[in-house]
Design an enzyme around this catalytic site. Sequence first.
Site, mmCIF file in Angstrom:
data_model
loop_
_atom_site.group_PDB
_atom_site.id
_atom_site.type_symbol
_atom_site.label_atom_id
_atom_site.label_comp_id
_atom_site.label_asym_id
_atom_site.label_seq_id
_atom_site.Cartn_x
_atom_site.Cartn_y
_atom_site.Cartn_z
ATOM 1 N N LYS A 176 0.834 -1.201 0.000
ATOM 2 C CA LYS A 176 0.000 0.000 0.000
ATOM 3 C C LYS A 176 0.872 1.256 0.000
ATOM 4 O O LYS A 176 1.777 1.388 0.811
ATOM 5 C CB LYS A 176 -0.924 -0.008 1.220
ATOM 6 N N THR A 207 -7.342 9.272 9.847
ATOM 7 C CA THR A 207 -7.160 7.992 9.162
ATOM 8 C C THR A 207 -6.886 6.861 10.152
ATOM 9 O O THR A 207 -6.298 5.839 9.795
ATOM 10 C CB THR A 207 -5.997 8.085 8.164
ATOM 11 N N GLY A 209 -7.050 3.633 11.958
ATOM 12 C CA GLY A 209 -7.651 2.338 11.660
ATOM 13 C C GLY A 209 -7.778 1.996 10.193
ATOM 14 O O GLY A 209 -8.433 1.012 9.839
ATOM 15 N N THR A 210 -7.136 2.782 9.330
ATOM 16 C CA THR A 210 -7.273 2.558 7.884
ATOM 17 C C THR A 210 -6.819 1.164 7.467
ATOM 18 O O THR A 210 -7.502 0.472 6.708
ATOM 19 C CB THR A 210 -6.458 3.610 7.110
ATOM 20 N N GLY A 211 -5.639 0.743 7.947
ATOM 21 C CA GLY A 211 -5.113 -0.558 7.556
ATOM 22 C C GLY A 211 -5.991 -1.710 8.014
ATOM 23 O O GLY A 211 -6.210 -2.680 7.278
ATOM 24 N N CYS A 212 -6.504 -1.608 9.238
ATOM 25 C CA CYS A 212 -7.404 -2.640 9.761
ATOM 26 C C CYS A 212 -8.665 -2.718 8.909
ATOM 27 O O CYS A 212 -9.112 -3.809 8.526
ATOM 28 C CB CYS A 212 -7.797 -2.316 11.205
#
Length: 267
Positions: A176, A207, A209-212
Amino acid sequence: MNHIPSVLTIAGTDPSGGAGIQADLKTFQELQAYGMSVITSVVAQNTTGVKQVHHLPVGMIKEQLNAVTSDIPIHAFKTGMIATVEMMETIAKNVTDLDAPFIMDPVMVAKSGDPLIARDARRYLREKLLPMTTLITPNLPEAEDIVGWKIESTEAMQKAAKEIVHTYGAGASLVKGGHLEGKAVDILYDGENVNTFEAERIDTKHTHGTGCTYSAAITAYIGRGETLPAAVEKAKNFVTAAIRDSFPLGHGSGPTNHWALRQEKVK
């Protein structure tokens, strides 16, 4: 929908609701998947950072896994924060018999910069867990930690994605590019094909918690039977909307909006 897939997240908590288990379950629900969870660590955190972490005993992690998997079919599962080698060993032993896609979000550092995983656990993740995965979804710092060199362009992202598959054994890699300039570009490599996913770069600090959320959305779509490229494309749209409609909750980096797509459909 005649069939609701059952999907599982194995991760740490976020009592403020923006990341971790809580974000995963919200995402599963929004994408019409039945969400279940195995908690690895109880994390006292909010939008400003991590205050304290309590790791659950590995015996309790094993019992949670056994309780779920012995009773309910798993159509896809993901991992998030797995902080110690002992946790990783326990999870590895207890998911090997699951006939389900495994999506790994290699959570190493919180958005605030707080470390979430021990150094020896990073090595175990790279050497032992990675070869078990259907897909790993590292951001640039995580991908750099895995491959051991700096990633500063989309060309380097593609090289890293291929190295993570061919050298470290992941089934597929989604690197990413949120930390680069310009459009938000992600590179998916499945061992044969490279797919590029682009989205607008949204000017916001909210942003958390974006990856989760992104990896949970991929898990839900995979559980629903989507192909890997289609699951990533739909999850990218989901998380982009969640960032675009994020809100300034709390005093730090606010959460993404997990119901953003539903909200947009109503407008």
